[in-house]
Design a protein around this motif. Structure first.
Motif, PDB file in Angstrom:
ATOM      1  N   VAL A   1       7.810  -9.350  16.690  1.00 42.04           N
ATOM      2  CA  VAL A   1       7.903 -10.047  15.396  1.00 42.04           C
ATOM      3  C   VAL A   1       6.784  -9.600  14.467  1.00 42.04           C
ATOM      4  CG1 VAL A   1       7.794 -12.302  14.254  1.00 42.04           C
ATOM      5  CG2 VAL A   1       9.106 -12.044  16.372  1.00 42.04           C
ATOM      6  N   ILE A   2       5.577  -9.413  15.008  1.00 43.17           N
ATOM      7  CA  ILE A   2       4.460  -8.938  14.187  1.00 43.17           C
ATOM      8  C   ILE A   2       4.777  -7.568  13.602  1.00 43.17           C
ATOM      9  CG2 ILE A   2       2.068  -8.092  14.272  1.00 43.17           C
ATOM     10  CD1 ILE A   2       1.488 -10.344  16.294  1.00 43.17           C
ATOM     11  N   GLN A   3       5.298  -6.664  14.422  1.00 43.92           N
ATOM     12  CA  GLN A   3       5.627  -5.321  13.944  1.00 43.92           C
ATOM     13  C   GLN A   3       6.784  -5.351  12.944  1.00 43.92           C
ATOM     14  OE1 GLN A   3       5.155  -2.101  17.135  1.00 43.92           O
ATOM     15  NE2 GLN A   3       5.185  -3.975  18.361  1.00 43.92           N
ATOM     16  N   ALA A   4       7.763  -6.212  13.197  1.00 45.32           N
ATOM     17  CA  ALA A   4       8.870  -6.364  12.251  1.00 45.32           C
ATOM     18  C   ALA A   4       8.350  -6.863  10.905  1.00 45.32           C
ATOM     19  CB  ALA A   4       9.918  -7.326  12.811  1.00 45.32           C
ATOM     20  N   SER A   5       7.405  -7.787  10.933  1.00 43.75           N
ATOM     21  CA  SER A   5       6.849  -8.342   9.698  1.00 43.75           C
ATOM     22  C   SER A   5       6.067  -7.291   8.924  1.00 43.75           C
ATOM     23  CB  SER A   5       5.945  -9.539  10.025  1.00 43.75           C
ATOM     24  OG  SER A   5       6.675 -10.572  10.664  1.00 43.75           O
ATOM     25  N   ILE A   6       5.298  -6.452   9.654  1.00 48.50           N
ATOM     26  CA  ILE A   6       4.543  -5.388   8.992  1.00 48.50           C
ATOM     27  C   ILE A   6       5.501  -4.406   8.321  1.00 48.50           C
ATOM     28  CG2 ILE A   6       2.982  -3.430   9.359  1.00 48.50           C
ATOM     29  CD1 ILE A   6       1.788  -5.029  11.724  1.00 48.50           C
ATOM     30  N   PHE A   7       6.565  -4.052   9.037  1.00 48.16           N
ATOM     31  CA  PHE A   7       7.553  -3.127   8.474  1.00 48.16           C
ATOM     32  C   PHE A   7       8.220  -3.729   7.246  1.00 48.16           C
ATOM     33  CE2 PHE A   7       8.085   0.257  11.673  1.00 48.16           C
ATOM     34  CZ  PHE A   7       8.543   1.275  10.847  1.00 48.16           C
ATOM     35  N   LEU A   8       8.624  -5.004   7.343  1.00 47.76           N
ATOM     36  CA  LEU A   8       9.316  -5.638   6.227  1.00 47.76           C
ATOM     37  C   LEU A   8       8.397  -5.777   5.022  1.00 47.76           C
ATOM     38  CD1 LEU A   8      11.941  -6.900   5.227  1.00 47.76           C
ATOM     39  CD2 LEU A   8      11.131  -9.113   6.088  1.00 47.76           C
ATOM     40  N   PHE A   9       7.109  -6.032   5.277  1.00 47.78           N
ATOM     41  CA  PHE A   9       6.146  -6.143   4.179  1.00 47.78           C
ATOM     42  C   PHE A   9       6.125  -4.855   3.364  1.00 47.78           C
ATOM     43  CE2 PHE A   9       1.797  -5.244   2.681  1.00 47.78           C
ATOM     44  CZ  PHE A   9       1.682  -6.249   1.737  1.00 47.78           C
ATOM     45  N   SER A  10       6.010  -3.707   4.048  1.00 46.83           N
ATOM     46  CA  SER A  10       5.991  -2.432   3.314  1.00 46.83           C
ATOM     47  C   SER A  10       7.340  -2.167   2.660  1.00 46.83           C
ATOM     48  CB  SER A  10       5.615  -1.282   4.252  1.00 46.83           C
ATOM     49  OG  SER A  10       6.562  -1.133   5.293  1.00 46.83           O
ATOM     50  N   ALA A  11       8.436  -2.557   3.333  1.00 47.59           N
ATOM     51  CA  ALA A  11       9.773  -2.334   2.777  1.00 47.59           C
ATOM     52  C   ALA A  11      10.006  -3.171   1.524  1.00 47.59           C
ATOM     53  CB  ALA A  11      10.839  -2.651   3.825  1.00 47.59           C
ATOM     54  N   CYS A  12       9.354  -4.326   1.432  1.00 50.20           N
ATOM     55  CA  CYS A  12       9.550  -5.209   0.271  1.00 50.20           C
ATOM     56  C   CYS A  12       9.134  -4.550  -1.038  1.00 50.20           C
ATOM     57  CB  CYS A  12       8.771  -6.510   0.459  1.00 50.20           C
ATOM     58  SG  CYS A  12       9.576  -7.686   1.560  1.00 50.20           S
ATOM     59  N   PHE A  13       8.247  -3.577  -0.973  1.00 52.05           N
ATOM     60  CA  PHE A  13       7.842  -2.888  -2.194  1.00 52.05           C
ATOM     61  C   PHE A  13       8.986  -2.061  -2.776  1.00 52.05           C
ATOM     62  CE2 PHE A  13       3.742  -3.886  -0.294  1.00 52.05           C
ATOM     63  CZ  PHE A  13       3.008  -4.299  -1.395  1.00 52.05           C
ATOM     64  N   SER A  14      10.054  -1.892  -1.971  1.00 51.54           N
ATOM     65  CA  SER A  14      11.245  -1.207  -2.472  1.00 51.54           C
ATOM     66  C   SER A  14      11.915  -1.974  -3.605  1.00 51.54           C
ATOM     67  CB  SER A  14      12.262  -1.006  -1.341  1.00 51.54           C
ATOM     68  OG  SER A  14      11.739  -0.183  -0.337  1.00 51.54           O
ATOM     69  N   PHE A  15      11.628  -3.272  -3.715  1.00 51.09           N
ATOM     70  CA  PHE A  15      12.185  -4.051  -4.820  1.00 51.09           C
ATOM     71  C   PHE A  15      11.615  -3.595  -6.163  1.00 51.09           C
ATOM     72  CE2 PHE A  15      12.794  -7.380  -1.437  1.00 51.09           C
ATOM     73  CZ  PHE A  15      14.182  -7.393  -1.490  1.00 51.09           C
ATOM     74  N   TRP A  16      10.427  -3.008  -6.118  1.00 47.04           N
ATOM     75  CA  TRP A  16       9.777  -2.550  -7.348  1.00 47.04           C
ATOM     76  C   TRP A  16       9.778  -1.026  -7.471  1.00 47.04           C
ATOM     77  CZ3 TRP A  16       8.141  -6.714  -4.446  1.00 47.04           C
ATOM     78  CH2 TRP A  16       8.117  -7.946  -5.113  1.00 47.04           C
ATOM     79  N   THR A  17       9.688  -0.328  -6.335  1.00 45.69           N
ATOM     80  CA  THR A  17       9.750   1.136  -6.326  1.00 45.69           C
ATOM     81  C   THR A  17      10.570   1.555  -5.116  1.00 45.69           C
ATOM     82  OG1 THR A  17       8.469   3.186  -6.181  1.00 45.69           O
ATOM     83  CG2 THR A  17       7.543   1.255  -5.093  1.00 45.69           C
ATOM     84  N   TYR A  18      11.616   2.331  -5.327  1.00 41.16           N
ATOM     85  CA  TYR A  18      12.669   2.472  -4.332  1.00 41.16           C
ATOM     86  C   TYR A  18      12.274   3.227  -3.066  1.00 41.16           C
ATOM     87  CZ  TYR A  18      15.720   0.615  -7.928  1.00 41.16           C
ATOM     88  OH  TYR A  18      16.290  -0.196  -8.866  1.00 41.16           O
ATOM     89  N   LYS A  19      11.314   4.135  -3.128  1.00 42.32           N
ATOM     90  CA  LYS A  19      10.919   4.887  -1.947  1.00 42.32           C
ATOM     91  C   LYS A  19       9.515   4.479  -1.524  1.00 42.32           C
ATOM     92  CE  LYS A  19      12.883   7.796  -0.150  1.00 42.32           C
ATOM     93  NZ  LYS A  19      13.775   7.674   1.040  1.00 42.32           N
ATOM     94  N   VAL A  20       9.382   3.986  -0.284  1.00 46.86           N
ATOM     95  CA  VAL A  20       8.087   3.494   0.193  1.00 46.86           C
ATOM     96  C   VAL A  20       7.711   4.121   1.531  1.00 46.86           C
ATOM     97  CG1 VAL A  20       8.242   1.292  -1.031  1.00 46.86           C
ATOM     98  CG2 VAL A  20       9.207   1.494   1.270  1.00 46.86           C
ATOM     99  N   ASP A  21       8.246   5.298   1.816  1.00 50.32           N
ATOM    100  CA  ASP A  21       8.001   5.931   3.115  1.00 50.32           C
ATOM    101  C   ASP A  21       6.516   6.148   3.379  1.00 50.32           C
ATOM    102  OD1 ASP A  21      10.716   5.970   3.034  1.00 50.32           O
ATOM    103  OD2 ASP A  21      10.948   8.123   3.342  1.00 50.32           O
ATOM    104  N   ASN A  22       5.803   6.648   2.398  1.00 48.50           N
ATOM    105  CA  ASN A  22       4.379   6.939   2.589  1.00 48.50           C
ATOM    106  C   ASN A  22       3.576   5.664   2.788  1.00 48.50           C
ATOM    107  OD1 ASN A  22       4.722   9.719   2.359  1.00 48.50           O
ATOM    108  ND2 ASN A  22       4.534   9.682   0.137  1.00 48.50           N
ATOM    109  N   LEU A  23       3.923   4.628   2.049  1.00 54.79           N
ATOM    110  CA  LEU A  23       3.242   3.346   2.221  1.00 54.79           C
ATOM    111  C   LEU A  23       3.493   2.800   3.622  1.00 54.79           C
ATOM    112  CD1 LEU A  23       1.682   0.928   0.995  1.00 54.79           C
ATOM    113  CD2 LEU A  23       3.897  -0.006   0.287  1.00 54.79           C
ATOM    114  N   ARG A  24       4.728   2.881   4.086  1.00 59.15           N
ATOM    115  CA  ARG A  24       5.081   2.399   5.424  1.00 59.15           C
ATOM    116  C   ARG A  24       4.304   3.169   6.490  1.00 59.15           C
ATOM    117  NH1 ARG A  24      11.066   3.313   6.396  1.00 59.15           N
ATOM    118  NH2 ARG A  24      10.326   5.461   6.493  1.00 59.15           N
ATOM    119  N   ASN A  25       4.237   4.488   6.336  1.00 63.09           N
ATOM    120  CA  ASN A  25       3.518   5.296   7.312  1.00 63.09           C
ATOM    121  C   ASN A  25       2.034   4.945   7.333  1.00 63.09           C
ATOM    122  OD1 ASN A  25       5.900   6.606   7.895  1.00 63.09           O
ATOM    123  ND2 ASN A  25       5.482   8.350   6.553  1.00 63.09           N
ATOM    124  N   MET A  26       1.474   4.726   6.138  1.00 64.86           N
ATOM    125  CA  MET A  26       0.059   4.396   6.055  1.00 64.86           C
ATOM    126  C   MET A  26      -0.235   3.045   6.688  1.00 64.86           C
ATOM    127  SD  MET A  26      -2.341   4.009   2.648  1.00 64.86           S
ATOM    128  CE  MET A  26      -1.461   2.532   2.096  1.00 64.86           C
TER     129      MET A  26
END
Length: 277
Positions: free
Chosen positions: A165-190
């Motif tokens: 659940v912790i890892q899912a939450s971290i992933f979803l947190f970075s993915a949420c930035f897709s609402f404002w900018t569509y590609k967040v791969d680098n942010l997710r990796n970081m």
């Protein structure tokens, strides 16, 4: 008059089982491809294990940690990640849903977050990481002095689920930035993969600022370090509060609630990419 819930817990479990059945059917349509993906993931992750092993064979101990203890610590990352991608792959791939326009279809359905979570199963990644984790666990869990009684087994299962659940939450947190900018791969990796890579080694190896980041910002310390210390009880744990042994489920709940609130804010601002098929 109290409003009746849309679905009962039993009905939701039945629904997620149906989703899982459909996902597995679609996966098994390409058995040969999926088998090779699983093998590729297994080999990729085993490389990091082999590299660690080669490093550790040069030393009997590193800051008091024997190689069996190090690999026991490492096994938490693989097994909890395996649980994560098996049950929460929809949260992992959420940014792709937005980018492709697939998210538009989910907006017409009830229980939006539930639909996102239940929509995908990554069986190949679950098996690839899970097999590595099982190999590490089997080869270390019975050689580091742990008594596997009912209490320890229950604790271990709860920790794996909470770590997922912790890892899912971290992933979803970075993915949420897709609402404002569509590609967040680098942010997710970081945010995720760099923190996960660092967490392969004991928290006590790092300077204070890195320890604080792994405890309070990207809390991988609660995925593997403190759970491993619950079993190993190494002397360095005197530098930390003993209550951290039991905080992983609490951290998981807090993280999910915070990220869920952030996700709802993003949904309210969502503007379709117009690419839904």
């Amino acid at each position: 008059m109290k409003k009746k819930p849309l679905y009962s817990p039993i009905e939701m479990i039945i629904l997620i089982m149906k989703y899982a059945k459909l996902s597995i059917k679609s996966i098994l349509e390409y058995k040969f491809d999926r088998v090779f993906i699983t093998i590729a993931i297994f080999c990729r992750e085993m490389i990091s294990v082999v590299v660690m092993f080669l490093i550790l064979t040069r030393f009997v101990r590193i800051k008091g940690w024997e190689y069996n203890q190090m690999f026991f610590l490492y096994s938490f990352l693989f097994l909890s990640y395996s649980v994560f991608v098996l049950f929460f792959a929809g949260m992992r791939d959420f940014d792709n849903m937005i980018y492709s326009g697939e998210f538009d279809r989910f907006l017409t359905r009830p229980l939006l977050m539930y639909q996102i979570v239940a929509s995908r199963i990554d069986l190949s990644a679950a098996l690839g990481h899970g097999i590595v984790g099982i190999i590490l666990f089997v080869n270390t869990a019975f050689s580091v002095g742990i008594v596997w009684n009912a209490k320890n087994i229950i604790y271990y299962i709860v920790i794996l689920l909470s770590g997922a659940v912790i890892q899912a939450s971290i992933f979803l947190f970075s993915a949420c930035f897709s609402f404002w900018t569509y590609k967040v791969d680098n942010l997710r990796n970081m945010i995720f993969f760099n923190a996960r890579r660092i967490s392969g080694y004991p928290l006590s190896f790092y300077p204070g600022i890195i320890q604080k980041l792994l405890m309070f910002v990207v809390p991988f310390a609660f995925v593997n370090f403190f759970p491993a210390q619950y079993f190993l009880r190494k002397s360095e744990m005197s530098s930390y509060w003993n209550g951290f042994f039991y905080m992983t489920p609490v951290v998981a709940v807090i993280m999910f609630l915070l990220v869920y609130a952030f996700w709802k804010k993003g949904v309210s601002r969502y503007s379709s990419t117009g690419t839904a098929m």
